[in-house]
Write an enzyme that holds these catalytic residues in place. Sequence first.
Site, PDB file in Angstrom:
ATOM      1  N   SER A 157      -9.892  -1.342   6.925  1.00 57.75           N
ATOM      2  CA  SER A 157      -9.206  -0.997   5.557  1.00 57.75           C
ATOM      3  C   SER A 157      -8.613  -2.405   5.052  1.00 57.75           C
ATOM      4  CB  SER A 157      -8.252   0.151   5.624  1.00 57.75           C
ATOM      5  OG  SER A 157      -9.036   1.577   5.320  1.00 57.75           O
ATOM      6  N   LYS A 212       0.826  -1.232  -0.153  1.00 61.86           N
ATOM      7  CA  LYS A 212       0.003   0.050   0.034  1.00 61.86           C
ATOM      8  C   LYS A 212       0.915   1.183   0.071  1.00 61.86           C
ATOM      9  CE  LYS A 212      -3.875   1.746   2.619  1.00 61.86           C
ATOM     10  NZ  LYS A 212      -4.846   1.490   3.880  1.00 61.86           N
ATOM     11  N   SER A 232      -9.488   1.342   2.617  1.00 57.27           N
ATOM     12  CA  SER A 232      -8.726   2.056   2.013  1.00 57.27           C
ATOM     13  C   SER A 232      -7.510   1.187   1.300  1.00 57.27           C
ATOM     14  CB  SER A 232      -8.082   3.192   2.758  1.00 57.27           C
ATOM     15  OG  SER A 232      -7.413   2.624   3.548  1.00 57.27           O
TER      16      SER A 232
HETATM   17  N1  GLN Z   1     -13.292   3.533   6.165  1.00 52.57           N
HETATM   18  C1  GLN Z   1     -12.404   3.829   7.164  1.00 52.57           C
HETATM   19  C2  GLN Z   1     -12.499   5.425   7.256  1.00 52.57           C
HETATM   20  O1  GLN Z   1     -12.539   6.044   6.078  1.00 52.57           O
HETATM   21  C3  GLN Z   1     -11.272   3.314   6.657  1.00 52.57           C
HETATM   22  C4  GLN Z   1      -9.884   3.740   7.574  1.00 52.57           C
HETATM   23  C5  GLN Z   1      -8.625   2.816   7.527  1.00 52.57           C
HETATM   24  O2  GLN Z   1      -9.262   1.557   7.936  1.00 52.57           O
HETATM   25  N2  GLN Z   1      -7.728   3.053   7.004  1.00 52.57           N
HETATM   26  O3  GLN Z   1     -11.818   6.065   8.050  1.00 52.57           O
END
Ligand code: GLN
Length: 481
Positions: A179, A80, A155
């Site tokens: 995420s 990532k 994400s």
């Molecule tokens: N959907 C979560 C957010 O928008 C995802 C965050 C994450 O796990 N990086 O905060």
Amino acid sequence: MMNVNELTIKEFHSGLTEKKFSAKEATGEFLKAIDAKDGEIGAYLSIFGEEALAAASVVDEKIASGDGISEIAGVPMALKDNMLVKGMKTTAASKMLENYVASYDATVVRKLKDANAVLLGKANMDEFAMGSSTEYSAFKKTKNPYDLSRVPGGSSGGSAAAVAAGLAMAALGSDTSGSICLPASFCGIVGLRPTYGAVSRSGLIAMASSLDQIGPMAKTVEDAEILFRHFAGKDALDSTTVNHVYGAGEHLDDARGLKIGLPKEFFVSGLSREVEEGLEFAVQKFKKLGIEFREIELPHAKYALSCYYIIMPAEVSSNLARFDGVRYQGVAGMRNEAKSLSDLYLATRGTGFGPEPRRRILLGTFVLSAGYYDAYYAKAQKVRRLIKNDFDEAFKNVDAIMAPVAPAPAFRFGEKISDPMAMYLSDIFTTQTNLAGIPALAVPIKQYSLGGGELPVGFQLIGNRFEENRLFALGKLYEKN
Ligand code: GLN
């Protein structure tokens, strides 16, 4: 040569040591696949072609000279784009870091390099890991390999899509509130969000430091386990890491007597048919293997989302304060126009951050402000403790907890992007584990074949702190049967 793009880490390792193919050939195959398919999928933000081939050659030399190799040597992986790789661009999918070149390796990256894994490149993500669909990337869209009109989840959407499309054998993602688990579930792969403190965050671009963890994303539970063991562990560079030894792992040949809890708060109306039927299918399969199910209660689970969307932005607002236009290279020319320091900040932060990070910085600054701190931030911290206490209580009676990952399978592009609340609701079943700091393993309910027309759905197994081994054992049991 056999189709290396479809191999698991385990199969690849056998093939490599039996000299069925070389590491360099395998990496070449992945680079070719990326060339042919990533234009359409959009999983990668940057590719390390030459460096990847050079790293693969080192593995081949080791094999030729009879040296032992690690189980992940030569494994072509995606990272990532919020993990630093020395000398390479790390953008967190933000214009703010568009030209930023990392000056050191993240601890996880160093560990992967030490084990001779091959880093193919950096995967797309929501800007600064904020989002559930990867649509908030400042640079490109990543498509779900099962249905190109749908999102891969987020994400860590690029990491998940790369693995699902055969453009990486495995990947690393990061998880602050689902995420890893959400994109894994949307793309039909396995993902582990580890216990808070199990994996070093050094060199991970911080989103919300009390919640962030790095975890493996792979085709099978076994692969995720292999990978996890190579980068978990105490690190002097991250004082929140804990010295926990995971040992050799567990296998469950006989699961009779194990108890899994089903939180009644998670099995509510509003689940899609696919998720409801999928979960039922998985429960029945575990029952046939002798596992007992019990309904459990997590009375504060319903406050988790509100709690997360106070604590997370508070941490975001302070973590992202470092991006001021002075210290990191962002959008070219951003700083040239400024006549004063505040001008510089305004110009940088106004152009560099997309709408979602900006929204969260504003929310976070608000909940931390003098007049509102107690009403929001301090209160959310108390609720966080209650959520954690619920899990402690539940684990007195069950060995693991099973739950949906999301209310529905992958959604279409544009479906939720105009409504931040709808996007935030994707986290409704994942955020509890992050707040409690406990591990969650997303496992595909059935292994669908690519292009089979059906959308993948996963379930999650939740464990107590440092009980990843039990989750892996249960996941492997599910996979084998
Ligand atoms: N959907 C979560 C957010 O928008 C995802 C965050 C994450 O796990 N990086 O905060």
